[in-house]
Scaffold this motif. Structure first.
Motif, PDB file in Angstrom:
ATOM      1  N   TYR A  40       0.808  -1.227   0.000  1.00 34.47           N
ATOM      2  CA  TYR A  40       0.000   0.000   0.000  1.00 34.47           C
ATOM      3  C   TYR A  40       0.838   1.272   0.000  1.00 34.47           C
ATOM      4  O   TYR A  40       0.395   2.314   0.417  1.00 34.47           O
ATOM      5  CB  TYR A  40      -0.970  -0.036   1.191  1.00 34.47           C
ATOM      6  CG  TYR A  40      -1.930  -1.217   1.144  1.00 34.47           C
ATOM      7  CD1 TYR A  40      -2.354  -1.745  -0.078  1.00 34.47           C
ATOM      8  CD2 TYR A  40      -2.394  -1.801   2.305  1.00 34.47           C
ATOM      9  CE1 TYR A  40      -3.214  -2.830  -0.135  1.00 34.47           C
ATOM     10  CE2 TYR A  40      -3.270  -2.885   2.265  1.00 34.47           C
ATOM     11  CZ  TYR A  40      -3.676  -3.400   1.035  1.00 34.47           C
ATOM     12  OH  TYR A  40      -4.535  -4.476   0.981  1.00 34.47           O
ATOM     13  N   ASN A  59      -1.892   6.472  -5.768  1.00 38.99           N
ATOM     14  CA  ASN A  59      -2.858   5.716  -6.580  1.00 38.99           C
ATOM     15  C   ASN A  59      -4.206   5.722  -5.873  1.00 38.99           C
ATOM     16  O   ASN A  59      -4.508   4.859  -5.077  1.00 38.99           O
ATOM     17  CB  ASN A  59      -2.328   4.286  -6.753  1.00 38.99           C
ATOM     18  CG  ASN A  59      -3.356   3.425  -7.488  1.00 38.99           C
ATOM     19  OD1 ASN A  59      -4.353   3.957  -7.988  1.00 38.99           O
ATOM     20  ND2 ASN A  59      -3.133   2.137  -7.522  1.00 38.99           N
ATOM     21  N   LYS A 117      -6.978   0.357   3.090  1.00 35.28           N
ATOM     22  CA  LYS A 117      -5.515   0.217   3.103  1.00 35.28           C
ATOM     23  C   LYS A 117      -4.968   0.731   4.444  1.00 35.28           C
ATOM     24  O   LYS A 117      -4.148   0.096   5.093  1.00 35.28           O
ATOM     25  CB  LYS A 117      -4.887   1.011   1.956  1.00 35.28           C
ATOM     26  CG  LYS A 117      -5.091   0.378   0.596  1.00 35.28           C
ATOM     27  CD  LYS A 117      -4.495   1.244  -0.520  1.00 35.28           C
ATOM     28  CE  LYS A 117      -4.723   0.609  -1.883  1.00 35.28           C
ATOM     29  NZ  LYS A 117      -4.158   1.429  -2.985  1.00 35.28           N
ATOM     30  N   PHE A 175      -5.936  -1.726   7.234  1.00 35.19           N
ATOM     31  CA  PHE A 175      -5.151  -2.975   7.242  1.00 35.19           C
ATOM     32  C   PHE A 175      -3.732  -2.716   7.761  1.00 35.19           C
ATOM     33  O   PHE A 175      -3.194  -3.518   8.527  1.00 35.19           O
ATOM     34  CB  PHE A 175      -5.113  -3.577   5.845  1.00 35.19           C
ATOM     35  CG  PHE A 175      -6.436  -4.130   5.379  1.00 35.19           C
ATOM     36  CD1 PHE A 175      -7.508  -4.249   6.254  1.00 35.19           C
ATOM     37  CD2 PHE A 175      -6.626  -4.512   4.061  1.00 35.19           C
ATOM     38  CE1 PHE A 175      -8.729  -4.750   5.833  1.00 35.19           C
ATOM     39  CE2 PHE A 175      -7.849  -5.024   3.620  1.00 35.19           C
ATOM     40  CZ  PHE A 175      -8.899  -5.141   4.519  1.00 35.19           C
ATOM     41  N   GLN A 199       5.009  -6.587 -13.054  1.00 30.86           N
ATOM     42  CA  GLN A 199       4.217  -6.109 -14.191  1.00 30.86           C
ATOM     43  C   GLN A 199       4.853  -4.961 -14.960  1.00 30.86           C
ATOM     44  O   GLN A 199       4.559  -4.742 -16.109  1.00 30.86           O
ATOM     45  CB  GLN A 199       2.832  -5.685 -13.686  1.00 30.86           C
ATOM     46  CG  GLN A 199       1.935  -6.896 -13.506  1.00 30.86           C
ATOM     47  CD  GLN A 199       0.637  -6.559 -12.808  1.00 30.86           C
ATOM     48  OE1 GLN A 199       0.389  -5.417 -12.452  1.00 30.86           O
ATOM     49  NE2 GLN A 199      -0.191  -7.552 -12.604  1.00 30.86           N
ATOM     50  N   ASP A 200       5.742  -4.196 -14.324  1.00 26.93           N
ATOM     51  CA  ASP A 200       6.212  -3.015 -15.073  1.00 26.93           C
ATOM     52  C   ASP A 200       7.665  -2.658 -14.844  1.00 26.93           C
ATOM     53  O   ASP A 200       8.110  -1.619 -15.274  1.00 26.93           O
ATOM     54  CB  ASP A 200       5.354  -1.800 -14.703  1.00 26.93           C
ATOM     55  CG  ASP A 200       4.380  -1.467 -15.818  1.00 26.93           C
ATOM     56  OD1 ASP A 200       4.633  -1.921 -16.959  1.00 26.93           O
ATOM     57  OD2 ASP A 200       3.376  -0.824 -15.548  1.00 26.93           O
ATOM     58  N   GLU A 251       6.394  -1.560  -8.726  1.00 25.09           N
ATOM     59  CA  GLU A 251       5.804  -2.822  -9.221  1.00 25.09           C
ATOM     60  C   GLU A 251       6.555  -4.022  -8.662  1.00 25.09           C
ATOM     61  O   GLU A 251       5.969  -5.065  -8.384  1.00 25.09           O
ATOM     62  CB  GLU A 251       5.842  -2.843 -10.747  1.00 25.09           C
ATOM     63  CG  GLU A 251       4.816  -1.945 -11.400  1.00 25.09           C
ATOM     64  CD  GLU A 251       3.382  -2.365 -11.123  1.00 25.09           C
ATOM     65  OE1 GLU A 251       2.491  -1.513 -11.190  1.00 25.09           O
ATOM     66  OE2 GLU A 251       3.149  -3.551 -10.788  1.00 25.09           O
ATOM     67  N   TRP A 273       5.436  -4.303  -5.131  1.00 26.17           N
ATOM     68  CA  TRP A 273       4.031  -4.736  -5.133  1.00 26.17           C
ATOM     69  C   TRP A 273       3.958  -6.247  -5.380  1.00 26.17           C
ATOM     70  O   TRP A 273       3.284  -6.975  -4.641  1.00 26.17           O
ATOM     71  CB  TRP A 273       3.252  -3.981  -6.208  1.00 26.17           C
ATOM     72  CG  TRP A 273       1.801  -4.315  -6.249  1.00 26.17           C
ATOM     73  CD1 TRP A 273       0.810  -3.793  -5.468  1.00 26.17           C
ATOM     74  CD2 TRP A 273       1.169  -5.278  -7.092  1.00 26.17           C
ATOM     75  NE1 TRP A 273      -0.392  -4.368  -5.783  1.00 26.17           N
ATOM     76  CE2 TRP A 273      -0.207  -5.286  -6.787  1.00 26.17           C
ATOM     77  CE3 TRP A 273       1.628  -6.141  -8.101  1.00 26.17           C
ATOM     78  CZ2 TRP A 273      -1.129  -6.100  -7.429  1.00 26.17           C
ATOM     79  CZ3 TRP A 273       0.713  -6.969  -8.747  1.00 26.17           C
ATOM     80  CH2 TRP A 273      -0.640  -6.936  -8.410  1.00 26.17           C
ATOM     81  N   GLN A 328      -4.599 -10.273 -14.710  1.00 28.04           N
ATOM     82  CA  GLN A 328      -3.761 -10.080 -13.514  1.00 28.04           C
ATOM     83  C   GLN A 328      -3.131 -11.413 -13.131  1.00 28.04           C
ATOM     84  O   GLN A 328      -3.373 -11.959 -12.064  1.00 28.04           O
ATOM     85  CB  GLN A 328      -4.631  -9.564 -12.359  1.00 28.04           C
ATOM     86  CG  GLN A 328      -5.073  -8.129 -12.504  1.00 28.04           C
ATOM     87  CD  GLN A 328      -3.986  -7.130 -12.143  1.00 28.04           C
ATOM     88  OE1 GLN A 328      -2.948  -7.501 -11.591  1.00 28.04           O
ATOM     89  NE2 GLN A 328      -4.177  -5.883 -12.493  1.00 28.04           N
ATOM     90  N   ARG A 329      -2.277 -11.926 -14.027  1.00 24.94           N
ATOM     91  CA  ARG A 329      -1.754 -13.278 -13.785  1.00 24.94           C
ATOM     92  C   ARG A 329      -1.003 -13.400 -12.472  1.00 24.94           C
ATOM     93  O   ARG A 329      -1.028 -14.434 -11.817  1.00 24.94           O
ATOM     94  CB  ARG A 329      -0.846 -13.672 -14.953  1.00 24.94           C
ATOM     95  CG  ARG A 329      -1.620 -14.034 -16.219  1.00 24.94           C
ATOM     96  CD  ARG A 329      -0.662 -14.414 -17.308  1.00 24.94           C
ATOM     97  NE  ARG A 329       0.028 -13.203 -17.791  1.00 24.94           N
ATOM     98  CZ  ARG A 329      -0.144 -12.734 -19.033  1.00 24.94           C
ATOM     99  NH1 ARG A 329      -0.951 -13.365 -19.860  1.00 24.94           N
ATOM    100  NH2 ARG A 329       0.480 -11.636 -19.437  1.00 24.94           N
ATOM    101  N   ILE A 330      -0.347 -12.337 -12.034  1.00 21.96           N
ATOM    102  CA  ILE A 330       0.451 -12.427 -10.804  1.00 21.96           C
ATOM    103  C   ILE A 330      -0.451 -12.721  -9.606  1.00 21.96           C
ATOM    104  O   ILE A 330      -0.246 -13.668  -8.849  1.00 21.96           O
ATOM    105  CB  ILE A 330       1.255 -11.122 -10.577  1.00 21.96           C
ATOM    106  CG1 ILE A 330       2.412 -11.057 -11.586  1.00 21.96           C
ATOM    107  CG2 ILE A 330       1.776 -11.040  -9.147  1.00 21.96           C
ATOM    108  CD1 ILE A 330       3.295  -9.843 -11.454  1.00 21.96           C
ATOM    109  N   GLU A 332      -1.138  -6.237 -19.111  1.00 24.55           N
ATOM    110  CA  GLU A 332      -1.632  -6.275 -17.713  1.00 24.55           C
ATOM    111  C   GLU A 332      -2.041  -4.862 -17.312  1.00 24.55           C
ATOM    112  O   GLU A 332      -1.300  -3.921 -17.516  1.00 24.55           O
ATOM    113  CB  GLU A 332      -0.508  -6.722 -16.781  1.00 24.55           C
ATOM    114  CG  GLU A 332       0.235  -7.962 -17.239  1.00 24.55           C
ATOM    115  CD  GLU A 332      -0.364  -9.217 -16.593  1.00 24.55           C
ATOM    116  OE1 GLU A 332      -0.367 -10.258 -17.255  1.00 24.55           O
ATOM    117  OE2 GLU A 332      -0.852  -9.107 -15.465  1.00 24.55           O
ATOM    118  N   LEU A 382      -7.523  -4.451  -3.342  1.00 25.97           N
ATOM    119  CA  LEU A 382      -6.696  -4.351  -2.119  1.00 25.97           C
ATOM    120  C   LEU A 382      -5.615  -5.416  -2.150  1.00 25.97           C
ATOM    121  O   LEU A 382      -5.813  -6.456  -2.766  1.00 25.97           O
ATOM    122  CB  LEU A 382      -7.594  -4.526  -0.894  1.00 25.97           C
ATOM    123  CG  LEU A 382      -8.474  -3.306  -0.612  1.00 25.97           C
ATOM    124  CD1 LEU A 382      -9.520  -3.663   0.415  1.00 25.97           C
ATOM    125  CD2 LEU A 382      -7.625  -2.139  -0.137  1.00 25.97           C
TER     126      LEU A 382
END
Lengths: 216, 10
Positions: free
Chosen positions: A48, A54, A64, A67, A113-114, A119, A122, A180-182, B2, B10
């Motif tokens: 987060y 974002n 967020k 948590f 992803q990037d 990323e 994340w 969102q394969r991850i 993606e 979340l």
């Protein structure tokens, strides 16, 4: 937002409520893995980071913060607050979490992803969350029997990601470019780790919600 | 591609 994701988030919130009630009212962290709670704190604090840039919805940003605050409070209470800190048994709760953090960090560096720093962090948090429950499950195995509230805590935690799996299926079939394969991979692994627990939880709760769960 | 930009979960 869809019903599966909403119920998943509610189940996640429920798991926090149950655990916070248990350690504050019950004044004991017996049966709870501090290692797992520390991993969750790392997961939320790293995932987060985008809280500051974002902004996808008030709902997301609010949860967020909730948590991060709850997972930090739980770690603080079990580590530092009396009498809870005296109920934590480092000999029992001794899963080597460096063997979880290390590989997840490498995976986050390699598969993301990037290729930006965020990323990578994340992706690390997604992989780490998938295995964060392991110290808790190992602790329950060692103890053989699971205290009632703890069993509801673990069940709610497992249900949260299981509901997220349904949310991803729903979104895949209802949205055109949703990919969102991850999280799909990590979420499947995460839910898979609970299957054995769910089996014993269901068997024990069939005769009444307050029966303890027995693990072989 | 993606949808990594918009992290709406979340």
């Amino acid at each position: 937002m869809n019903i599966f994701r909403f119920l998943g988030d509610m189940s996640h919130i429920l798991s926090f409520v149950i655990l916070l009630l248990k350690i504050t009212q019950g004044k004991s962290a017996a049966g709870i893995s501090l290692r797992t709670q520390e991993l969750y704190m790392i997961v939320f604090c790293s995932r987060y980071l985008d809280l500051f840039w974002n902004f996808s919805s008030l709902y997301n940003s609010f949860l967020k913060v909730v948590f991060i605050a709850c997972s930090s409070a739980i770690v603080y209470i079990i580590r530092f607050k009396s009498p809870q800190k005296d109920t934590w048994n480092p000999e029992l709760d001794n899963f080597p979490i460096q063997y979880l953090i290390g590989p997840c960090a490498v995976a986050g560096l390699l598969i993301n992803q990037d290729w930006t720093p965020f990323e990578m962090i994340w992706a690390f948090s997604i992989y780490l969350e998938a295995v964060a429950i392991l110290p808790q499950l190992f602790l329950l195995q060692k103890q053989g029997e699971v205290e009632n509230l703890t069993s509801h805590y673990v069940a709610a935690l497992g249900a949260y990601r299981g509901l997220y799996l349904m949310n991803w299926v729903y979104r895949y079939f209802t949205e055109d470019d949703y990919l969102q394969r991850i999280v799909w991979f990590a979420g499947t692994v995460q839910t898979g780790l609970y299957i054995d627990f769910f089996y014993h939880y269901y068997q024990s709760k069939r005769g009444g919600l307050s029966r303890p769960v027995k693990l072989p | 591609k993606e949808r990594s930009r918009l992290k709406d979960e979340l």
